[in-house]
Design a protein around this motif. Structure first.
Motif, mmCIF file in Angstrom:
data_model
loop_
_atom_site.group_PDB
_atom_site.id
_atom_site.type_symbol
_atom_site.label_atom_id
_atom_site.label_comp_id
_atom_site.label_asym_id
_atom_site.label_seq_id
_atom_site.Cartn_x
_atom_site.Cartn_y
_atom_site.Cartn_z
ATOM 1 N N LEU A 199 0.810 -1.376 -0.081
ATOM 2 C CA LEU A 199 0.011 0.003 -0.283
ATOM 3 C C LEU A 199 0.761 1.300 -0.042
ATOM 4 N N THR A 203 1.126 4.427 -2.971
ATOM 5 C CA THR A 203 0.939 5.864 -2.684
ATOM 6 C C THR A 203 1.979 6.843 -3.538
ATOM 7 N N GLU A 209 -3.080 2.484 -8.402
ATOM 8 C CA GLU A 209 -4.209 1.165 -8.711
ATOM 9 C C GLU A 209 -3.658 0.211 -9.492
ATOM 10 N N ALA A 235 -9.503 3.088 -5.884
ATOM 11 C CA ALA A 235 -9.218 3.975 -4.753
ATOM 12 C C ALA A 235 -9.963 5.086 -4.579
ATOM 13 N N ASN A 247 -8.389 1.018 -13.405
ATOM 14 C CA ASN A 247 -7.317 0.718 -12.402
ATOM 15 C C ASN A 247 -6.457 1.712 -12.781
ATOM 16 N N VAL A 251 -3.176 5.960 -5.586
ATOM 17 C CA VAL A 251 -3.832 5.779 -4.367
ATOM 18 C C VAL A 251 -3.334 6.766 -3.392
ATOM 19 N N LEU A 257 -9.192 2.190 -0.401
ATOM 20 C CA LEU A 257 -8.743 1.344 -1.304
ATOM 21 C C LEU A 257 -9.746 0.097 -1.306
ATOM 22 N N VAL A 279 -5.931 3.774 3.299
ATOM 23 C CA VAL A 279 -4.457 3.623 2.693
ATOM 24 C C VAL A 279 -3.385 4.325 3.766
#
Length: 443
Positions: A199, A203, A209, A235, A247, A251, A257, A279
């Protein structure tokens, strides 16, 4: 192959159901993706169920024929043999046929190898025309093989009855199928754990995604045949799009998410699980409020799972909780209350059912009659999902601003047993506190 003996039992049941009639079940063929490139081949689920074929062994344009005899049926699988390399009418196929030649696409089994693997007599597909020429009442799984459809005149009622039987025969899973589904869900759970560990990295990427999608998809290819369906890695407000598969978004810390994904085993059985992950590791107050309502709805649906219960009970139990919760928040878009007996009362915020059968197809047994599926009763051996959700569109002015753009779905896979229901996806946390603890451990 491990499923061959179980597939033989299914063919025996099919034979008993349609005595004196020829049954034709094609695998389907290749479908063009772009110019001279095809999509990866996956046989029709009814063909898989009746043959036990697995993974990359599957050969496009194969056709299973059950020919009636005095005492039942004989089964013959018409398929492509190995590309010849010793002359003959197809002697150049190995090099020249870019779609089926083994120089291009790799080795196929010989007919003897196919017969030994599946426990079915195997014959060259070129004999199919002759095999279907004898005048016998014939039922066909239509729309999968143009040659078959052209050779056998359509019998709409008879063919539809065959489709119903083939679908309904998959409703109650046998022991082998249950083992395959356990493996599919276990791998799916592992993929979610993989994602939890990625995760933070997601970011930092413009299209985070895609990183989430790729992380899960890698697990699917390592553990099984691939994906049971296209991964939904949604997200932020993308979570309000039920089938978000582009996608292509970021994110961001502070967003949620929604990951809806499933691994398909080499036997083509799939898991189907959804989790919503904060997230940044923690739910905001508004996010937690929505999540906890959906969690309560799912818990109510799960509590309604038991053998003998009407199939719709778990949906009604979950929706009652959703309705009561939204009522308590003052969200009544149609001026009604939780007791209003309309199935679509809260369709503005939750537009689909609360679950579905699971098996070779993610939405399994879709060809079954209403009275045996949606209007039927749960039985031991049924495998299904429970997945209530709430989706507050980012531009929906009927909800408070702090709720707009929040989409929550929690989905788990269940096996109906003699005494209740077993959660196959219990390796993942469900409640909001446990989700936060899981992410803290995974970071």
């Amino acid at each position: 192959m491990s499923g061959a003996s179980w597939a033989a039992k299914r063919r025996a049941a099919l034979s008993e159901r349609f005595p004196g009639e020829r049954i034709v079940v094609p695998s389907g063929g290749l479908k063009v993706r772009s110019n001279d490139f095809d999509y990866a081949f996956r046989p029709h689920s009814a063909f898989i169920h009746l043959t036990g074929e697995q993974g990359s062994h599957a050969v496009p344009d194969s056709v299973l024929v059950l020919e009636p005899t005095g005492g039942g049926h004989t089964s013959v699988l018409f398929t492509r043999p190995r590309s010849p390399r010793d002359g003959g009418p197809h002697g150049t196929d190995f090099h020249a046929d870019h779609r089926y030649g083994e120089f291009w696409v790799g080795r196929r089994r010989t007919l003897a190898e196919t017969s030994a693997a599946l426990g079915i007599e195997a014959a060259d597909r070129e004999g199919l025309r002759s095999a279907l020429s004898r005048p016998v009442p014939t039922r066909v799984l239509r729309g999968e093989d143009a040659l078959v459809d052209g050779l056998v005149p359509a019998q709409r009622a008879a063919d539809s009855e065959l489709v119903q039987f083939l679908s309904e025969s998959r409703l109650v899973k046998d022991d082998w199928e249950i083992a395959q589904l356990r493996a599919a869900v276990d791998s799916t759970v592992a993929g979610f754990h993989d994602v939890a560990g990625e995760l933070e990295r997601a970011t930092r990427l413009e299209r985070g995604e895609r990183w989430i999608e790729g992380t899960f998809n890698r697990r699917a290819r390592l553990d099984g045949n691939g994906l049971g369906f296209e991964t939904i890695a949604a997200a932020g407000a993308h979570a309000c799009v039920l089938h978000w598969m582009r996608n292509d978004g970021p994110v961001r810390a502070g967003d949620l998410l929604l990951l809806d994904a499933g691994v398909e085993t080499d036997s083509f059985h799939t898991g189907d699980v959804t989790r919503v992950l904060p997230v940044g590791g923690r739910f905001s107050d508004a996010q937690r409020r929505v999540y906890d309502l959906v969690f309560a709805a799912q818990s109510a649906g799960i509590a309604a799972l038991r053998p003998g219960a009407p199939y719709g009970d778990f949906h009604r139990a979950a929706m009652a909780v959703i309705a009561e919760g939204l009522d308590s928040w003052g969200l009544r878009p149609y001026g009604a209350t939780a007791s209003t007996p309309k199935a679509d009362l809260y369709r503005r915020y939750t537009v689909c059912g609360t679950g579905h059968m699971l098996g070779l197809d993610c939405h399994d047994c879709a060809g079954a009659r209403t009275e045996t599926y949606l209007g039927g009763h749960l039985e031991p051996g049924h495998v299904l999902t429970v997945e209530p959700g709430l989706y507050f569109q980012p531009d929906d002015l009927t909800v408070p601003e702090e709720l707009r753009g929040i989409g929550i779905r929690i989905e788990d896979d269940f096996l109906i047993t003699d005494t209740g229901a077993e959660c196959l996806s219990s390796g993942l946390p469900r409640d909001s506190d446990a989700v936060e603890e899981w992410l803290a451990r995974s970071s």
